[in-house]
Design an enzyme around this catalytic site. Structure first.
Site, PDB file in Angstrom:
ATOM      1  CB  CYS A   1      -1.857   4.322   9.317  1.00 32.70           C
ATOM      2  SG  CYS A   1      -3.231   4.937  10.323  1.00 32.70           S
TER       3      CYS A   1
ATOM      4  NE  ARG B   1      -3.816   0.221   2.188  1.00 33.84           N
ATOM      5  CZ  ARG B   1      -4.592   0.657   3.173  1.00 33.84           C
ATOM      6  NH1 ARG B   1      -4.624   0.024   4.338  1.00 33.84           N
ATOM      7  NH2 ARG B   1      -5.331   1.746   3.026  1.00 33.84           N
TER       8      ARG B   1
END
Length: 280
Positions: free
Chosen positions: A236, A180
């Site tokens: 995040c 990611r």
């Protein structure tokens, strides 16, 4: 300072001092937001109260601010009091396993000045593996007065992130998986990649092969390339999986640590913000 508690110590506390311990269940499934509460109603640790990631530990998402913005912290402090937390209460938070949601609540109580807050090592799974009792009985809650003593300089917003990255005044880390981070996959958001300048420290790398948390010395080694004198901002996707990294950095002796609650989901809500896909 230790921020973890093992199931044996918790069992001892519950057997001997239940009135001064509040246990909180935060199990949650992002793919089924009602699953955590259903699991709680089916079985939970004795005396545990349930708090929901989206209803209790997050505010309502808006155009900017990220997918899981912080709730009104004054209202959250009042909620903490309503479930029986005051200055003298020991709080133990558990997840299904060593998941990210317990660390989110740990961080929220931490920034409100509640020091006697612990994450249960191994969570619900470890408790049941030891053969300890679970129940479907709902606890009787006794409200107390929670007096928040908010710690300053624990939160960074997008403007602070930009300003400090521009002048190299802080290190930004991204807690998501490597794929990611590199933009090879993105299951949740319309853009893939990371905030330019962010370094990747996947939150699941905080655990040993057997699934337990790494010890303080191992965490110091894990973060050894990060200088302790420099401020570290942790991000995040939406401010949830960053929290285990915040906890781990604190365990490893880092003091200048902030959470960027909006994280990548906030960053990409501004069309002008660039996204990077290369290792940094």
């Amino acid at each position: 300072m230790p921020f973890l508690i093992n199931v044996n110590r918790l069992k001892n506390r519950l057997d001997n001092n239940l009135d001064n311990t509040v246990v909180i269940d935060v199990r949650f499934d992002p793919n089924d937001p009602d699953a955590g509460r259903k699991m709680y109603l089916e079985s939970h640790l004795p005396g545990a109260v349930y708090l929901d990631l989206e209803k209790d530990l997050s505010g309502k998402p808006e155009k900017h601010g990220g997918k899981h913005p912080l709730p009104d912290m004054n209202l959250f402090a009042a909620k903490a009091g309503n479930i029986g937390i005051d200055h003298d209460t020991t709080v133990v938070i558990y997840d299904q396993d060593n998941d990210m949601f317990a660390a989110r609540l740990w961080w929220m109580l931490h920034i409100l000045g509640h020091e006697r807050t612990y994450v249960l090592e191994g969570g619900y799974n470890r408790w049941t593996e030891e053969g300890y009792e679970v129940t479907a009985e709902l606890p009787e809650l006794k409200a107390k007065k929670f007096r928040a003593s908010r710690k300053e300089n624990q939160i960074a917003d997008i403007e602070e992130v930009k300003e400090k990255l521009d002048r190299d005044a802080a290190i930004l880390i991204d807690s998501r998986s490597r794929n990611r981070y590199l933009g090879k996959e993105e299951p949740l958001y319309p853009k893939a990649g990371h905030i330019p300048g962010a370094k990747n420290y996947f939150w699941k790398d905080l655990f040993k092969e057997n699934g337990t948390w790494k010890k303080n010395g191992e965490l110091e080694e894990h973060f050894s390339s990060l200088p302790k004198h420099t401020e570290i901002i942790v991000s995040c996707g939406s401010g949830i999986s960053a929290c285990p990294n915040v906890l781990a950095l604190k365990m490893a002796g880092y003091e200048k640590v902030k959470l960027y609650p909006g994280s990548f989901s906030d960053w990409i809500s501004y069309e002008e913000n660039e996204v990077a896909t290369k290792e940094e």
